[in-house]
Design a protein around this motif. Structure first.
Motif, PDB file in Angstrom:
ATOM      1  N   SER A  16       0.819  -1.219   0.000  1.00 16.94           N
ATOM      2  CA  SER A  16       0.000   0.000   0.000  1.00 16.94           C
ATOM      3  C   SER A  16       0.842   1.254   0.000  1.00 16.94           C
ATOM      4  CB  SER A  16      -0.923   0.018   1.225  1.00 16.94           C
ATOM      5  OG  SER A  16      -0.178  -0.054   2.422  1.00 16.94           O
ATOM      6  N   PHE A  17       2.143   1.141   0.318  1.00 14.71           N
ATOM      7  CA  PHE A  17       2.980   2.320   0.276  1.00 14.71           C
ATOM      8  C   PHE A  17       3.123   2.862  -1.126  1.00 14.71           C
ATOM      9  CE2 PHE A  17       4.456   1.387   4.553  1.00 14.71           C
ATOM     10  CZ  PHE A  17       4.544   2.657   5.062  1.00 14.71           C
ATOM     11  N   ARG A  18       2.809   2.078  -2.146  1.00 16.17           N
ATOM     12  CA  ARG A  18       2.878   2.608  -3.513  1.00 16.17           C
ATOM     13  C   ARG A  18       1.920   3.776  -3.668  1.00 16.17           C
ATOM     14  NH1 ARG A  18       6.093  -0.143  -6.614  1.00 16.17           N
ATOM     15  NH2 ARG A  18       6.492  -2.350  -6.214  1.00 16.17           N
ATOM     16  N   LYS A  19       0.887   3.812  -2.840  1.00 14.84           N
ATOM     17  CA  LYS A  19      -0.066   4.926  -2.862  1.00 14.84           C
ATOM     18  C   LYS A  19       0.252   5.911  -1.748  1.00 14.84           C
ATOM     19  CE  LYS A  19      -2.241   2.965  -6.211  1.00 14.84           C
ATOM     20  NZ  LYS A  19      -2.086   3.486  -7.579  1.00 14.84           N
ATOM     21  N   HIS A 181       7.459  10.994 -13.325  1.00 15.87           N
ATOM     22  CA  HIS A 181       7.737  10.661 -11.928  1.00 15.87           C
ATOM     23  C   HIS A 181       9.231  10.373 -11.809  1.00 15.87           C
ATOM     24  CE1 HIS A 181       6.474   7.997  -8.207  1.00 15.87           C
ATOM     25  NE2 HIS A 181       7.364   8.923  -7.897  1.00 15.87           N
ATOM     26  N   ILE A 182       9.900  11.060 -10.886  1.00 18.02           N
ATOM     27  CA  ILE A 182      11.301  10.759 -10.626  1.00 18.02           C
ATOM     28  C   ILE A 182      11.447  10.300  -9.183  1.00 18.02           C
ATOM     29  CG2 ILE A 182      12.093  12.436 -12.335  1.00 18.02           C
ATOM     30  CD1 ILE A 182      13.032  14.181  -9.945  1.00 18.02           C
ATOM     31  N   CYS A 183      12.467   9.458  -8.944  1.00 18.29           N
ATOM     32  CA  CYS A 183      12.723   8.934  -7.608  1.00 18.29           C
ATOM     33  C   CYS A 183      14.175   9.206  -7.257  1.00 18.29           C
ATOM     34  CB  CYS A 183      12.428   7.444  -7.556  1.00 18.29           C
ATOM     35  SG  CYS A 183      10.746   7.063  -8.068  1.00 18.29           S
ATOM     36  N   LEU A 184      14.393   9.772  -6.081  1.00 23.90           N
ATOM     37  CA  LEU A 184      15.713  10.180  -5.626  1.00 23.90           C
ATOM     38  C   LEU A 184      16.137   9.266  -4.492  1.00 23.90           C
ATOM     39  CD1 LEU A 184      14.857  14.003  -5.394  1.00 23.90           C
ATOM     40  CD2 LEU A 184      15.615  12.722  -7.423  1.00 23.90           C
ATOM     41  N   GLU A 271       6.481   1.064 -10.398  1.00 27.06           N
ATOM     42  CA  GLU A 271       6.811  -0.200 -11.052  1.00 27.06           C
ATOM     43  C   GLU A 271       7.753   0.051 -12.231  1.00 27.06           C
ATOM     44  OE1 GLU A 271       6.042  -3.202 -10.302  1.00 27.06           O
ATOM     45  OE2 GLU A 271       4.325  -3.137  -8.951  1.00 27.06           O
ATOM     46  N   PRO A 272       8.695  -0.863 -12.475  1.00 25.59           N
ATOM     47  CA  PRO A 272       9.615  -0.691 -13.614  1.00 25.59           C
ATOM     48  C   PRO A 272       8.899  -0.563 -14.956  1.00 25.59           C
ATOM     49  CG  PRO A 272      10.383  -2.436 -12.160  1.00 25.59           C
ATOM     50  CD  PRO A 272       9.016  -2.054 -11.685  1.00 25.59           C
ATOM     51  N   LYS A 273       7.714  -1.152 -15.060  1.00 22.85           N
ATOM     52  CA  LYS A 273       6.991  -1.121 -16.331  1.00 22.85           C
ATOM     53  C   LYS A 273       6.289   0.208 -16.580  1.00 22.85           C
ATOM     54  CE  LYS A 273       2.883  -3.250 -14.220  1.00 22.85           C
ATOM     55  NZ  LYS A 273       2.013  -4.443 -14.195  1.00 22.85           N
ATOM     56  N   GLU A 274       6.219   1.063 -15.558  1.00 27.98           N
ATOM     57  CA  GLU A 274       5.576   2.364 -15.753  1.00 27.98           C
ATOM     58  C   GLU A 274       6.392   3.198 -16.738  1.00 27.98           C
ATOM     59  OE1 GLU A 274       4.250   4.615 -12.443  1.00 27.98           O
ATOM     60  OE2 GLU A 274       3.707   2.844 -11.261  1.00 27.98           O
ATOM     61  N   GLU A 275       5.698   3.970 -17.549  1.00 31.39           N
ATOM     62  CA  GLU A 275       6.358   4.766 -18.576  1.00 31.39           C
ATOM     63  C   GLU A 275       6.891   6.091 -18.031  1.00 31.39           C
ATOM     64  OE1 GLU A 275       3.821   5.318 -21.891  1.00 31.39           O
ATOM     65  OE2 GLU A 275       3.592   3.173 -22.318  1.00 31.39           O
ATOM     66  N   ASN A 276       7.960   6.552 -18.638  1.00 28.08           N
ATOM     67  CA  ASN A 276       8.518   7.872 -18.390  1.00 28.08           C
ATOM     68  C   ASN A 276       8.850   8.127 -16.925  1.00 28.08           C
ATOM     69  OD1 ASN A 276       9.543  10.318 -19.224  1.00 28.08           O
ATOM     70  ND2 ASN A 276       7.570  11.361 -19.188  1.00 28.08           N
ATOM     71  N   ILE A 277       9.562   7.197 -16.304  1.00 25.36           N
ATOM     72  CA  ILE A 277      10.066   7.384 -14.946  1.00 25.36           C
ATOM     73  C   ILE A 277      11.593   7.453 -14.994  1.00 25.36           C
ATOM     74  CG2 ILE A 277       8.099   6.214 -13.890  1.00 25.36           C
ATOM     75  CD1 ILE A 277       9.992   3.790 -13.468  1.00 25.36           C
ATOM     76  N   LYS A 278      12.184   8.048 -13.963  1.00 22.13           N
ATOM     77  CA  LYS A 278      13.641   8.102 -13.867  1.00 22.13           C
ATOM     78  C   LYS A 278      14.037   7.988 -12.406  1.00 22.13           C
ATOM     79  CE  LYS A 278      17.463   8.721 -16.365  1.00 22.13           C
ATOM     80  NZ  LYS A 278      17.750   8.043 -17.642  1.00 22.13           N
ATOM     81  N   GLY A 312      14.020  -5.149 -11.582  1.00 22.15           N
ATOM     82  CA  GLY A 312      13.536  -5.133 -12.960  1.00 22.15           C
ATOM     83  C   GLY A 312      13.695  -3.828 -13.698  1.00 22.15           C
ATOM     84  N   TYR A 313      14.363  -2.833 -13.098  1.00 26.57           N
ATOM     85  CA  TYR A 313      14.607  -1.584 -13.808  1.00 26.57           C
ATOM     86  C   TYR A 313      15.726  -1.790 -14.819  1.00 26.57           C
ATOM     87  CZ  TYR A 313      11.821   0.359 -10.021  1.00 26.57           C
ATOM     88  OH  TYR A 313      10.805   0.601  -9.130  1.00 26.57           O
ATOM     89  N   ASN A 314      15.740  -0.979 -15.867  1.00 29.04           N
ATOM     90  CA  ASN A 314      16.803  -1.081 -16.856  1.00 29.04           C
ATOM     91  C   ASN A 314      17.740   0.116 -16.760  1.00 29.04           C
ATOM     92  OD1 ASN A 314      15.877   1.105 -18.705  1.00 29.04           O
ATOM     93  ND2 ASN A 314      14.139  -0.260 -19.084  1.00 29.04           N
TER      94      ASN A 314
END
Length: 321
Positions: A16-19, A181-184, A271-278, A312-314
């Motif tokens: 649930s932390f994804r939300k 969405h970016i993650c630091l 999720e790694p499959k989400e588009e346009n994340i960094k 699973g990230y590239n």
């Protein structure tokens, strides 16, 4: 320092932390951000800090102190020293031209240099924590490490002493809405380029990028830029979420305990499959080894390894500062 063996986390985490859930896991404590309350005071401070100036004011063209290219070292005077903790200082360096700005872009850094008596020059990169559009000065937040030649030198400096700086050193070119969405993912002083990037995003009303921060430290007093990060979270609670993890937390600590782990990142990152994340990574060598693998050189990001690879990230989804 972080080590590969030491990267652990005391509590299991819920999906649930994804939300950005703030609900505590059964039998445990929440890893939700420590600072989640949103008040009018925090909102006011944030709006003043990141949206100062009138809406109709034309941006003033200012000279740049650092122009890159063939420009040599720039000698700046230390104007003010602020003690942030037992081993961290905020150092303000003045520009000769009080109307000038640093000339740094987001994201970029500077090189600092000093030559010890009878020794070779010591050169280290630093990311200023002051706004790139701040006229008259720049600020460095510096933590002193035992045996760290540059950090110990900077901590020994007195007001009116001078430091040689050079730049800018381009890191990751940012433009509004470059990613959804970016993650630091940061450890220790690795927060400074992350803060530079987040500040740029949130001061631009046209930029709608969502930002997640995972920040690991040893003790609570080691959390650099704590107030600035709290201001961001109070002002933009729907777009900025910070997750703090401490190896040696105080008894009353409600954030994460231990170290940044695979379970934590799996829970709070998109999720790694989400588009346009960094995903951006910055911290001590142990953090890089465990999370993403190290860079080969400033121009070679190297292969993606570690936890992010396992999740699973590239390689194209990750940038190592």
């Amino acid at each position: 320092m972080f080590s590969r063996q030491a990267f652990r986390c005391a509590q299991p985490l819920r999906q649930s932390f994804r939300k950005y859930s703030t609900e505590a896991p059964k039998g445990g404590k929440s890893l939700a951000p420590v600072y989640i309350s949103v008040g009018l005071a925090g909102l006011g401070v944030g709006l003043w800090r990141y949206n100062s100036g009138t809406a109709n004011a034309e941006p003033k063209e200012r000279p740049h102190v650092f122009t890159g290219g063939e420009q040599g070292w720039v000698d700046l005077k230390l104007a003010n020293i602020e003690e942030l903790s037992h081993n961290t200082k905020r150092l303000r360096f003045e520009f000769e031209d009080k109307e000038a700005v640093s000339g740094l872009q987001v994201a970029s850094a500077l090189l600092a240099k000093f030559k010890p008596e009878g020794g070779k020059a010591v050169i280290r990169p630093y990311t200023p924590t002051s706004d790139e559009e701040q006229p008259g000065y720049l600020e460095l937040v510096v933590k002193s490490y035992p045996g760290g030649a540059m950090s110990e030198h900077l901590h020994s400096m007195n007001v009116n002493q001078r430091l040689e700086l050079k730049g800018p050193l381009p890191k990751y070119p940012w433009e509004a809405n470059k990613h959804d969405h970016i993650c630091l993912i940061a450890g220790g002083t690795g927060i400074t380029p992350m803060y530079q990037l987040a500040r740029q995003i949130f001061k631009n009303p046209e930029d709608k990028t969502k930002v997640t921060l995972v920040f690991g430290n040893v003790k609570e007093e080691d959390i650099l830029l704590k107030k600035e990060l709290q201001d961001l979270e109070n002002t933009y609670p729907q777009r900025f979420k910070a997750f703090y993890v401490l190896d040696q937390p105080p008894a009353e600590w409600t954030g994460g305990k231990g170290y940044i782990t695979k379970d934590l990142l799996k829970t709070v990152l998109p999720e790694p499959k989400e588009e346009n994340i960094k995903l951006f990574v910055c911290g001590p060598p142990g953090l890089y080894n465990a999370i993403s693998g190290n860079k080969v050189s400033p121009k070679d990001q190297g292969e993606l390894t570690g936890i992010l690879k396992e999740l699973g990230y590239n390689k194209d989804q990750v940038f190592k500062f």
